[in-house]
Design a protein around this motif. Structure first.
Motif, PDB file in Angstrom:
ATOM      1  N   ILE A 104       0.833  -1.199   0.000  1.00 35.78           N
ATOM      2  CA  ILE A 104       0.000   0.000   0.000  1.00 35.78           C
ATOM      3  C   ILE A 104       0.872   1.255   0.000  1.00 35.78           C
ATOM      4  O   ILE A 104       2.033   1.211   0.406  1.00 35.78           O
ATOM      5  CB  ILE A 104      -0.956   0.031   1.211  1.00 35.78           C
ATOM      6  CG1 ILE A 104      -0.184   0.217   2.515  1.00 35.78           C
ATOM      7  CG2 ILE A 104      -1.827  -1.203   1.257  1.00 35.78           C
ATOM      8  CD1 ILE A 104      -1.068   0.643   3.656  1.00 35.78           C
ATOM      9  N   PRO A 105       0.327   2.394  -0.447  1.00 36.60           N
ATOM     10  CA  PRO A 105       1.110   3.638  -0.410  1.00 36.60           C
ATOM     11  C   PRO A 105       1.478   4.021   1.017  1.00 36.60           C
ATOM     12  O   PRO A 105       0.687   3.856   1.951  1.00 36.60           O
ATOM     13  CB  PRO A 105       0.153   4.665  -1.026  1.00 36.60           C
ATOM     14  CG  PRO A 105      -0.792   3.865  -1.854  1.00 36.60           C
ATOM     15  CD  PRO A 105      -0.962   2.566  -1.128  1.00 36.60           C
ATOM     16  N   SER A 106       2.676   4.539   1.185  1.00 35.94           N
ATOM     17  CA  SER A 106       3.147   4.971   2.499  1.00 35.94           C
ATOM     18  C   SER A 106       2.439   6.244   2.922  1.00 35.94           C
ATOM     19  O   SER A 106       1.792   6.931   2.124  1.00 35.94           O
ATOM     20  CB  SER A 106       4.649   5.216   2.462  1.00 35.94           C
ATOM     21  OG  SER A 106       4.935   6.351   1.659  1.00 35.94           O
ATOM     22  N   ALA A 107       2.592   6.587   4.207  1.00 34.18           N
ATOM     23  CA  ALA A 107       2.010   7.829   4.708  1.00 34.18           C
ATOM     24  C   ALA A 107       2.578   9.028   3.967  1.00 34.18           C
ATOM     25  O   ALA A 107       1.856   9.988   3.669  1.00 34.18           O
ATOM     26  CB  ALA A 107       2.270   7.950   6.214  1.00 34.18           C
ATOM     27  N   GLU A 108       3.870   9.004   3.651  1.00 33.65           N
ATOM     28  CA  GLU A 108       4.494  10.115   2.943  1.00 33.65           C
ATOM     29  C   GLU A 108       3.944  10.244   1.526  1.00 33.65           C
ATOM     30  O   GLU A 108       3.658  11.364   1.060  1.00 33.65           O
ATOM     31  CB  GLU A 108       6.014   9.926   2.900  1.00 33.65           C
ATOM     32  CG  GLU A 108       6.709  10.020   4.252  1.00 33.65           C
ATOM     33  CD  GLU A 108       6.504   8.772   5.111  1.00 33.65           C
ATOM     34  OE1 GLU A 108       6.726   8.870   6.335  1.00 33.65           O
ATOM     35  OE2 GLU A 108       6.121   7.711   4.556  1.00 33.65           O
ATOM     36  N   GLU A 109       3.789   9.124   0.838  1.00 28.59           N
ATOM     37  CA  GLU A 109       3.234   9.162  -0.521  1.00 28.59           C
ATOM     38  C   GLU A 109       1.797   9.670  -0.509  1.00 28.59           C
ATOM     39  O   GLU A 109       1.404  10.494  -1.357  1.00 28.59           O
ATOM     40  CB  GLU A 109       3.278   7.770  -1.141  1.00 28.59           C
ATOM     41  CG  GLU A 109       4.669   7.264  -1.463  1.00 28.59           C
ATOM     42  CD  GLU A 109       4.668   5.799  -1.852  1.00 28.59           C
ATOM     43  OE1 GLU A 109       5.364   5.471  -2.819  1.00 28.59           O
ATOM     44  OE2 GLU A 109       3.960   4.993  -1.205  1.00 28.59           O
ATOM     45  N   ALA A 110       1.006   9.175   0.456  1.00 30.89           N
ATOM     46  CA  ALA A 110      -0.389   9.602   0.542  1.00 30.89           C
ATOM     47  C   ALA A 110      -0.493  11.081   0.867  1.00 30.89           C
ATOM     48  O   ALA A 110      -1.336  11.792   0.303  1.00 30.89           O
ATOM     49  CB  ALA A 110      -1.123   8.765   1.589  1.00 30.89           C
ATOM     50  N   ALA A 111       0.361  11.568   1.771  1.00 31.50           N
ATOM     51  CA  ALA A 111       0.338  12.987   2.135  1.00 31.50           C
ATOM     52  C   ALA A 111       0.712  13.864   0.951  1.00 31.50           C
ATOM     53  O   ALA A 111       0.116  14.932   0.736  1.00 31.50           O
ATOM     54  CB  ALA A 111       1.287  13.245   3.309  1.00 31.50           C
ATOM     55  N   GLU A 112       1.686  13.433   0.172  1.00 30.14           N
ATOM     56  CA  GLU A 112       2.091  14.200  -1.009  1.00 30.14           C
ATOM     57  C   GLU A 112       0.953  14.266  -2.033  1.00 30.14           C
ATOM     58  O   GLU A 112       0.669  15.328  -2.606  1.00 30.14           O
ATOM     59  CB  GLU A 112       3.333  13.562  -1.635  1.00 30.14           C
ATOM     60  CG  GLU A 112       3.875  14.299  -2.836  1.00 30.14           C
ATOM     61  CD  GLU A 112       5.152  13.684  -3.378  1.00 30.14           C
ATOM     62  OE1 GLU A 112       5.503  13.981  -4.538  1.00 30.14           O
ATOM     63  OE2 GLU A 112       5.805  12.903  -2.652  1.00 30.14           O
ATOM     64  N   GLU A 113       0.288  13.135  -2.259  1.00 32.42           N
ATOM     65  CA  GLU A 113      -0.831  13.118  -3.204  1.00 32.42           C
ATOM     66  C   GLU A 113      -1.983  13.992  -2.701  1.00 32.42           C
ATOM     67  O   GLU A 113      -2.619  14.718  -3.480  1.00 32.42           O
ATOM     68  CB  GLU A 113      -1.318  11.681  -3.415  1.00 32.42           C
ATOM     69  CG  GLU A 113      -2.463  11.574  -4.408  1.00 32.42           C
ATOM     70  CD  GLU A 113      -2.885  10.143  -4.663  1.00 32.42           C
ATOM     71  OE1 GLU A 113      -4.009   9.950  -5.189  1.00 32.42           O
ATOM     72  OE2 GLU A 113      -2.121   9.209  -4.346  1.00 32.42           O
ATOM     73  N   HIS A 114      -2.244  13.933  -1.390  1.00 34.73           N
ATOM     74  CA  HIS A 114      -3.319  14.741  -0.817  1.00 34.73           C
ATOM     75  C   HIS A 114      -3.017  16.227  -0.970  1.00 34.73           C
ATOM     76  O   HIS A 114      -3.900  17.016  -1.351  1.00 34.73           O
ATOM     77  CB  HIS A 114      -3.501  14.389   0.657  1.00 34.73           C
ATOM     78  CG  HIS A 114      -4.454  15.282   1.382  1.00 34.73           C
ATOM     79  ND1 HIS A 114      -5.808  15.311   1.112  1.00 34.73           N
ATOM     80  CD2 HIS A 114      -4.253  16.201   2.368  1.00 34.73           C
ATOM     81  CE1 HIS A 114      -6.395  16.205   1.895  1.00 34.73           C
ATOM     82  NE2 HIS A 114      -5.472  16.754   2.664  1.00 34.73           N
TER      83      HIS A 114
END
Length: 254
Positions: A104-114
C-alpha cells in the motif's frame, strides 16, 4: 452484467459469482495490483466480508474476486452503525508495517498526493464557487492540506461501499484507495452523512475521540470537491454542478 460505473474501474458480474474489474486509466492498474497483494492478508483480520481479488489476466489487466453479497446500505440504523464501528476499529488497528510490506502507499506518498489534490482544488474549484463562499472554501483547504496520519484506512468509505441485506451489514467493498493516512477520513461519512442513531453507534463502537470527530467533519466537507474535479476530468457538466452544490452546502456544516 455490468455494475454501475465506478470512477476508477469498470466492473462486470460473471456467472452470478465473480466480479471482474478493469482499470479505466493506466494509473489505476497499480492500485488494483496493490489490492491483490493486500487483501488476502487483510481480510482475515476484519469482522465483515471484503473482496479478495486475484489477477485473472495481465494484458489487459483484469482482476477477479467472489462477489460480496448485499446491496449499498440504505437502512442506517444503530445495529449497522455498531457493526461498522467495530469493522473500522479492526481495520485501523491492523499493523501498518505489515500493510506497507503488502504494497500500500506509504504515509508520505499519501500525504504528497493529498497536498497536490488540495492545490488543484484551490486552483480549479475555488474560482467556480460563488464569490461570497470563497473565503470559507480557502480556509477549509488551508486547514486540510496537511491532514495526514499513519493508520491503515479504506480511504473512500460511503454508502455505496458498505453493503447490507435485510439482516444487517454484509460486507465492505472497493479498497482501491487504501493507504496509510488519517483515520478520520473513514469516519467522515459515517459521522456526518448518516442518521444520528447510526453515527452515535459508530462513534461508541469505535471510541471516537474529539480530534477525530473534528477532522472527520473536514474530510466530509472535502468530499464534493472530488466530484467537481472528476466532472472536469470527464467533461461532465452535470457532475461538476452537483459537486459545486455539495461544496457550497457542506461549507456551512459544523
Amino acid at each position: 452484467m455490468d455494475f454501475p460505473g465506478g470512477w476508477d474501474s469498470a466492473a462486470t458480474l460473471v456467472d452470478g459469482r465473480w466480479v471482474e474489474r478493469r482499470p479505466r486509466r493506466p494509473e489505476v492498474a497499480a492500485r488494483l495490483r496493490a489490492e491483490v497483494r493486500l487483501m488476502p492478508w487483510l481480510a482475515p483480520r476484519l469482522p465483515l466480508p471484503v473482496p479478495v481479488p486475484h489477477v485473472l489476466s495481465e494484458i489487459p489487466l483484469v482482476v477477479r474476486h467472489e462477489i460480496v453479497p448485499g446491496e449499498p446500505l440504505t437502512q442506517a440504523d444503530s445495529d449497522a452503525g455498531h457493526r461498522l464501528g467495530v469493522f473500522l476499529r479492526a481495520l485501523h488497528d491492523a499493523p501498518r508495517d505489515e500493510a506497507l510490506r503488502h504494497g500500500i502507499p506509504s504515509a508520505e506518498e499519501a500525504a504528497e498526493e493529498h497536498a497536490a489534490t488540495i492545490d488543484r482544488f484551490r486552483t480549479e474549484v475555488v474560482p467556480m464557487l460563488p464569490t461570497a463562499r470563497r473565503p470559507a472554501a480557502v480556509a477549509l483547504l488551508g486547514a486540510t492540506r496537511e491532514l495526514s496520519g499513519d493508520t491503515l484506512v479504506h480511504g473512500d468509505l460511503g454508502p455505496e461501499h458498505v453493503l447490507a441485506d435485510e439482516n444487517g451489514l454484509t460486507g465492505v467493498i472497493d479498497f482501491g484507495d487504501t493507504h496509510l493516512g488519517d483515520a478520520a477520513i473513514d469516519l467522515a461519512w459515517a459521522l456526518y452523512g448518516t442518521p444520528r442513531t447510526f453515527a452515535d453507534a459508530v462513534a461508541t463502537a469505535y471510541d471516537v475521540t474529539g480530534g477525530q470527530r473534528e477532522r472527520a467533519l473536514r474530510w466530509h466537507q472535502l468530499g464534493p470537491w472530488h466530484e467537481v474535479t472528476h466532472g472536469l476530468d470527464t467533461a461532465d457538466p452535470d457532475t461538476v454542478r452537483s459537486g459545486l452544490d455539495g461544496v457550497v452546502t457542506r461549507l456551512t456544516e459544523q
